[in-house]
Structure formats: structure tokens, C-alpha cells
Design an enzyme around this catalytic site. Structure first.
Site, PDB file in Angstrom:
ATOM      1  N   GLY A 185       3.676  -5.744 -11.489  1.00  0.00           N
ATOM      2  CA  GLY A 185       3.246  -5.928 -12.611  1.00  0.00           C
ATOM      3  C   GLY A 185       1.941  -5.731 -12.875  1.00  0.00           C
ATOM      4  O   GLY A 185       1.199  -6.049 -14.035  1.00  0.00           O
ATOM      5  N   ALA A 186       1.222  -4.943 -11.889  1.00  0.00           N
ATOM      6  CA  ALA A 186      -0.292  -4.774 -12.080  1.00  0.00           C
ATOM      7  C   ALA A 186      -0.656  -3.279 -12.185  1.00  0.00           C
ATOM      8  O   ALA A 186       0.080  -2.394 -12.270  1.00  0.00           O
ATOM      9  CB  ALA A 186      -0.844  -5.730 -10.787  1.00  0.00           C
TER      10      ALA A 186
ATOM     11  N   MET B 240       0.701  -1.330   0.121  1.00  0.00           N
ATOM     12  CA  MET B 240      -0.005   0.087   0.154  1.00  0.00           C
ATOM     13  C   MET B 240       0.892   1.317   0.106  1.00  0.00           C
ATOM     14  O   MET B 240       1.869   1.431   0.920  1.00  0.00           O
ATOM     15  CB  MET B 240      -0.743   0.084   1.187  1.00  0.00           C
ATOM     16  N   THR B 241       0.809   2.023  -0.974  1.00  0.00           N
ATOM     17  CA  THR B 241       1.403   3.154  -1.020  1.00  0.00           C
ATOM     18  C   THR B 241       0.981   4.228   0.094  1.00  0.00           C
ATOM     19  O   THR B 241      -0.350   4.481   0.118  1.00  0.00           O
ATOM     20  CB  THR B 241       1.195   3.904  -2.646  1.00  0.00           C
TER      21      THR B 241
ATOM     22  N   ARG C 295       3.205  -9.314  -9.119  1.00  0.00           N
ATOM     23  CA  ARG C 295       1.590  -8.987  -9.151  1.00  0.00           C
ATOM     24  C   ARG C 295       1.150  -8.699 -10.291  1.00  0.00           C
ATOM     25  O   ARG C 295       1.659  -8.053 -11.152  1.00  0.00           O
ATOM     26  CB  ARG C 295       1.486  -7.755  -8.096  1.00  0.00           C
TER      27      ARG C 295
ATOM     28  N   GLY D 143       4.598   0.125  -3.154  1.00  0.00           N
ATOM     29  CA  GLY D 143       5.458   0.261  -4.409  1.00  0.00           C
ATOM     30  C   GLY D 143       6.731   1.222  -4.189  1.00  0.00           C
ATOM     31  O   GLY D 143       6.449   2.291  -4.040  1.00  0.00           O
TER      32      GLY D 143
ATOM     33  N   TYR E 214       0.433   0.197 -14.242  1.00  0.00           N
ATOM     34  CA  TYR E 214       1.666   0.638 -14.217  1.00  0.00           C
ATOM     35  C   TYR E 214       2.705   0.101 -15.228  1.00  0.00           C
ATOM     36  O   TYR E 214       2.141  -0.318 -16.142  1.00  0.00           O
ATOM     37  CB  TYR E 214       2.566   0.811 -12.904  1.00  0.00           C
TER      38      TYR E 214
HETATM   39  C1  LIG Z   1      -4.027   3.633   0.148  1.00  0.00           C
HETATM   40  C2  LIG Z   1      -3.728   2.258  -0.925  1.00  0.00           C
HETATM   41  C3  LIG Z   1      -2.388   2.148  -1.609  1.00  0.00           C
HETATM   42  C4  LIG Z   1      -2.186   1.070  -2.222  1.00  0.00           C
HETATM   43  N1  LIG Z   1      -0.989   0.871  -2.966  1.00  0.00           N
HETATM   44  C5  LIG Z   1      -0.684  -0.046  -3.625  1.00  0.00           C
HETATM   45  C6  LIG Z   1       0.954  -0.426  -3.639  1.00  0.00           C
HETATM   46  O1  LIG Z   1       1.599   0.316  -3.719  1.00  0.00           O
HETATM   47  N2  LIG Z   1       0.907  -1.341  -4.639  1.00  0.00           N
HETATM   48  C7  LIG Z   1      -0.086  -2.567  -5.096  1.00  0.00           C
HETATM   49  O2  LIG Z   1       0.295  -3.524  -5.786  1.00  0.00           O
HETATM   50  N3  LIG Z   1      -1.338  -2.436  -4.668  1.00  0.00           N
HETATM   51  C8  LIG Z   1      -1.635  -1.060  -3.851  1.00  0.00           C
HETATM   52  N4  LIG Z   1      -2.777  -1.042  -3.421  1.00  0.00           N
HETATM   53  C9  LIG Z   1      -3.978  -1.911  -3.703  1.00  0.00           C
HETATM   54  C10 LIG Z   1      -3.888  -2.740  -2.336  1.00  0.00           C
HETATM   55  O3  LIG Z   1      -2.890  -3.686  -2.324  1.00  0.00           O
HETATM   56  C11 LIG Z   1      -5.103  -4.131  -2.636  1.00  0.00           C
HETATM   57  O4  LIG Z   1      -4.673  -4.933  -4.113  1.00  0.00           O
HETATM   58  C12 LIG Z   1      -6.507  -3.451  -2.936  1.00  0.00           C
HETATM   59  O5  LIG Z   1      -6.753  -2.425  -1.773  1.00  0.00           O
HETATM   60  C13 LIG Z   1      -7.620  -4.428  -2.934  1.00  0.00           C
HETATM   61  O6  LIG Z   1      -7.404  -5.053  -1.775  1.00  0.00           O
HETATM   62  P1  LIG Z   1      -8.265  -5.163  -0.478  1.00  0.00           P
HETATM   63  O7  LIG Z   1      -9.864  -5.302  -1.073  1.00  0.00           O
HETATM   64  O8  LIG Z   1      -7.975  -5.852   0.799  1.00  0.00           O
HETATM   65  O9  LIG Z   1      -8.388  -3.518   0.083  1.00  0.00           O
HETATM   66  C14 LIG Z   1      -3.305   0.181  -2.647  1.00  0.00           C
HETATM   67  C15 LIG Z   1      -4.227   0.218  -1.831  1.00  0.00           C
HETATM   68  C16 LIG Z   1      -4.690   1.322  -1.050  1.00  0.00           C
HETATM   69  C17 LIG Z   1      -6.156   1.338  -0.448  1.00  0.00           C
END
Ligand SMILES: Cc1cc2nc3c(=O)[nH]c(=O)nc-3n(C[C@H](O)[C@H](O)[C@H](O)COP(=O)(O)O)c2cc1C
Length: 392
Positions: A188-189, A34-35, A239, A68, A192
Site C-alpha cells: 500500500g506504499a 525487494m523487487t 505496507r 511485490g 503504487y
Molecule cells: C532493489 C530493491 C527493491 C525493492 N523492492 C520493493 C518491493 O518490491 N516492495 C516494497 O515494499 N519495497 C521495496 N523496496 C524497498 C525496501 O523494502 C525498503 O523499504 C527500502 O530499501 C528501505 O529499507 P533499507 O533502508 O533497509 O534498505 C525495494 C528496495 C530495493 C533496494
């Protein structure tokens, strides 16, 4: 950390251990990447970030995957205040995160990242690169401090730059390995750079990287080969998703046959795992009985992380039992409650996610502000995390 409690009896698969390559992981609960756009302007990890990851490390998660993290000082950074691992200084700034995680006995992987066309904040260079000159759909993302309006139009990446980016992924993986991360995940998702190669409408190339799916997955495979050789002895993976941060509607145009090519080609690179992110969670797709992660298991034969709406442990346990994945990665549920695994194990309800936690920004300060404004139900752990944030 081995958890005990009635929830552990109730969800025995979720709380069972798993060996991934050389790594023993105590349960199947993963903090999804999570960014948080909370690093310094030049991409260094702060004490606040270290405290944030340490909190997860102490709360019973089997594994943490970082946000990321950009790989070079060229076009990879996509968000202001995003952390990087592009040189020794940035690498060193991650050491406190790794040490805190290991002190709590929790392994941690780094997610490495190149934004491609989805660039709304790069400290190092102007402009953006992509497989083809296609302006990204949608608007910049406000919660990552995007400016109002659309994205800039990228220029086409040169063949020489493709080689350089692939090398940079390998070098970044090596730096992450050297500073002590237990594994590497390539992003990879979600739209991006690698996903821009995979996606038909953003990849209009007429060379070996464009056209049929076998060509559109080549960039991912080249990266995974580079990362595999840079880090031969620890788990590495990638990913994958269909949807994107700027397009929730996209589905692979070849459906099931695309899935077969994508997952089998990735497996041929010798990686250890695939992390599948799906906004629909484990809902079956392409008229099959499987979700994206189930198809990844079927066609790659690798360890698979399933992600998307799995914060309900009943749903998570069922997904694992039905072979839709070997792990579940929890995103918003983890953001809402550091202690999700501890609470599921104790059969207590975790705090639910509230969009206020990432509004207006998905930063650690914003998260802190949310809890300050909503003191009801704030656990002592969260107060501590908040206070730790104030020290940074
Ligand atoms: C604040 C925020 C930041 C995120 N940043 C990334 C990231 O840096 N890399 C990534 O692969 N997914 C990122 N995601 C996606 C999450 O890893 C996840 O795939 C998405 O929230 C769905 O899962 P959930 O239903 O459990 O929330 C982010 C999601 C949120 C809410």
C-alpha cells in the site's frame, strides 16, 4: 531458527520471539520486500529465485517478505520480469519458494502489488490506470529496466474497475494462502496504486474516494477487508509510506492528523499488522517524538514492522525497545548480506551495501555479477548462492 552468540545477548529484543496471530516468529529480523525483476517474462518464479529466497531462509531471519507480486493479468504488473500470482500457473511456480523456506523453518509472507500509474513494463496489456489522470512525477526507474524518460499518463480507473481490482487483491491473497504462504502483505506504499489514492496530488477525484483523508484511505480499507475475508486464519497486513519510488519528498499534508486517520481506519479493517517504510528510518516526524512506525503503533494498536536504515543492530534494538515497532525489516542490508542475522548474532560485521549490487539492474544476475567482480570478502554462502543462480 533459534540463534545463539554474543550478539543475541547484546540485542535481546531483536533476537526475541514474537507471536503474530497464529504464527510463532523466532526473532524480529525481517527480510524487507525487494523487487528483483528476475522471473520469466510471463511472471513465473524460476529455480534461481527459489534458491535466492532459500538462502535467506537458511540464514536466521525470523521472517521473509517476498518482492511485490502482481495480482492480475490486467494493469497490476509494473515491471518487466516481475513475478505474478494472477492464476494457478503462477501460483504453482511459487510452491518451491514456500517449500524451501519451510524446509529451513522460516515463515514467508507474500507481498501483493498493483502498480497503478507506475507502470514501466506490463507483459499483458497496454496502458495504465490510476485514481486520476495525472502523469507520475520523475523518470522510469533504470534498475527495474525502465525505458529512458518519463512514465506514460494513466487513464482514470472506472468504478467497476475499482471493484475488480479489490476482488483481485482478495483472489491473489487466497492463491498465496493456498500455496502455503504464512501471511500476506498488501503493498500500500511507495507510490503504487493504493498509495496513489492516498496521495493528494495523484488523487483528484470528486467521488467518495477523493477529497479528505477519510476518503483517500478508503481504497486501502476496501482492499484490506477483501484480503482479510479471503485469508481469515493467517496474518495479513499492509505496507504504508509517505514517500514514493518516484517522489522522495512527499509528506502527508495533514501531518499527525492524517496519520491518526490512516492508521486507525486501517486497524478497523481487522488486519494484523502494518509495515511502515520510511526513507528517514526511525527519525521522529510531524514534530512528535515518534517515527512513522511509532505513530502506526500508537494509532492502530496493531503489530508494526519498522523499516528504513535499520541495518545497524544498535539502532534496530533501540527502535524496538522504544516501541517504534515490533519488528525491523532490513532492505539493502539484507541484499548486501544474506547472513545479516547470523553475523549480528555472532558479532561479525555483515557485508555493507554497495550500489553496484543493484546496478545497472536490481536483478539476481546483476547481484551475482557484482560478487563475481568483487571476489574479496565473498563468503562461501554467497559463492554458493551465485552458483545456484547459474543453475537456474
Ligand atoms: C532493489 C530493491 C527493491 C525493492 N523492492 C520493493 C518491493 O518490491 N516492495 C516494497 O515494499 N519495497 C521495496 N523496496 C524497498 C525496501 O523494502 C525498503 O523499504 C527500502 O530499501 C528501505 O529499507 P533499507 O533502508 O533497509 O534498505 C525495494 C528496495 C530495493 C533496494
Amino acid at each position: 531458527m533459534t540463534l545463539t552468540g554474543p550478539g543475541v545477548e547484546k540485542f535481546p529484543t531483536l533476537f526475541s520471539s514474537y507471536k503474530l496471530k497464529n504464527l510463532n516468529i523466532s526473532n524480529r529480523c525481517i527480510v524487507s520486500p525487494m523487487t528483483r525483476t528476475s522471473a520469466t517474462e510471463d511472471g513465473l518464479v524460476t529455480n534461481q529465485i527459489a534458491d535466492y529466497y532459500a538462502r535467506y531462509a537458511r540464514s536466521g531471519w525470523g521472517l521473509i517478505i517476498t518482492e511485490g507480486t502482481y495480482i492480475d493479468f490486467r494493469y497490476s504488473q509494473g515491471y518487466t520480469y516481475q513475478p505474478g500470482i494472477a492464476d494457478e500457473r503462477q501460483q504453482e511456480s511459487w510452491r518451491k519458494v514456500v517449500e524451501a523456506s519451510h524446509a529451513a523453518g522460516t515463515p514467508i509472507f507474500m507481498q501483493i502489488f498493483h502498480c497503478g500509474a507506475i507502470n514501466q513494463g506490463n507483459y499483458w496489456v497496454e496502458g495504465s490506470i490510476a485514481p486520476s489522470v495525472v502523469k507520475p512525477k520523475g523518470e522510469q526507474i533504470p534498475r527495474y529496466r525502465g525505458a529512458a524518460g518519463g512514465f506514460q499518463t494513466p487513464r482514470e480507473i472506472t468504478n467497476e474497475e475499482i471493484e475488480t481490482v479489490v476482488e483481485s487483491f482478495g483472489e491473489a491473497a487466497k492463491r498465496a494462502d493456498e500455496v502455503g504462504f504464512d501471511g500476506i502483505e498488501v503493498h500500500g506504499a511507495n507510490g503504487y496504486l493504493p498509495d496513489q489514492f492516498l496521495t493528494k496530488y495523484t488523487n483528484q477525484r470528486e467521488d467518495d474516494y477523493g477529497g479528505p483523508i477519510e476518503n483517500r484511505i478508503k481504497f486501502h480499507c476496501k482492499i484490506m477487508n477483501a484480503v482479510r475475508s479471503a485469508v481469515p486464519n493467517k496474518p495479513v497486513g499492509v505496507r504504508i509510506s509517505q514517500t514514493k519510488v518516484n517522489d522522495f519528498e512527499y509528506n502527508w499534508p495533514g501531518g499527525i492528523s492524517d496519520a491518526e486517520v490512516i492508521f486507525s481506519k486501517l486497524a478497523e479493517t481487522g488486519i494484523d499488522f502494518i509495515d511502515c517504510s520510511a526513507h528517514l528510518g526511525v527519525t521522529p516526524i510531524f514534530d512528535t517524538k515518534n517515527s512513522l512506525s511509532g505513530l502506526a503503533k500508537k494509532y492502530s494498536g496493531l503489530t508494526v514492522i519498522s523499516n528504513g536504515k535499520l541495518q545497524d543492530p544498535i539502532v534496530a534494538e533501540k527502535a524496538l525497545i522504544e516501541s517504534e515497532g515490533d519488528f525491523v525489516a532490513i532492505g539493502k542490508g539484507a541484499l548486501a548480506d544474506f547472513e545479516w542475522p547470523l553475523k549480528i548474532a555472532a558479532e561479525n560485521d555483515p557485508f555493507p551495501f554497495d550500489p553496484g549490487m543493484i546496478t545497472p539492474y536490481a536483478t539476481l544476475d546483476c547481484n551475482k555479477d557484482f560478487w563475481t567482480k568483487n571476489p574479496d570478502g565473498v563468503s562461501s554462502e554467497i559463492v554458493e548462492a551465485r552458483d545456484a543462480g547459474e543453475r537456474a
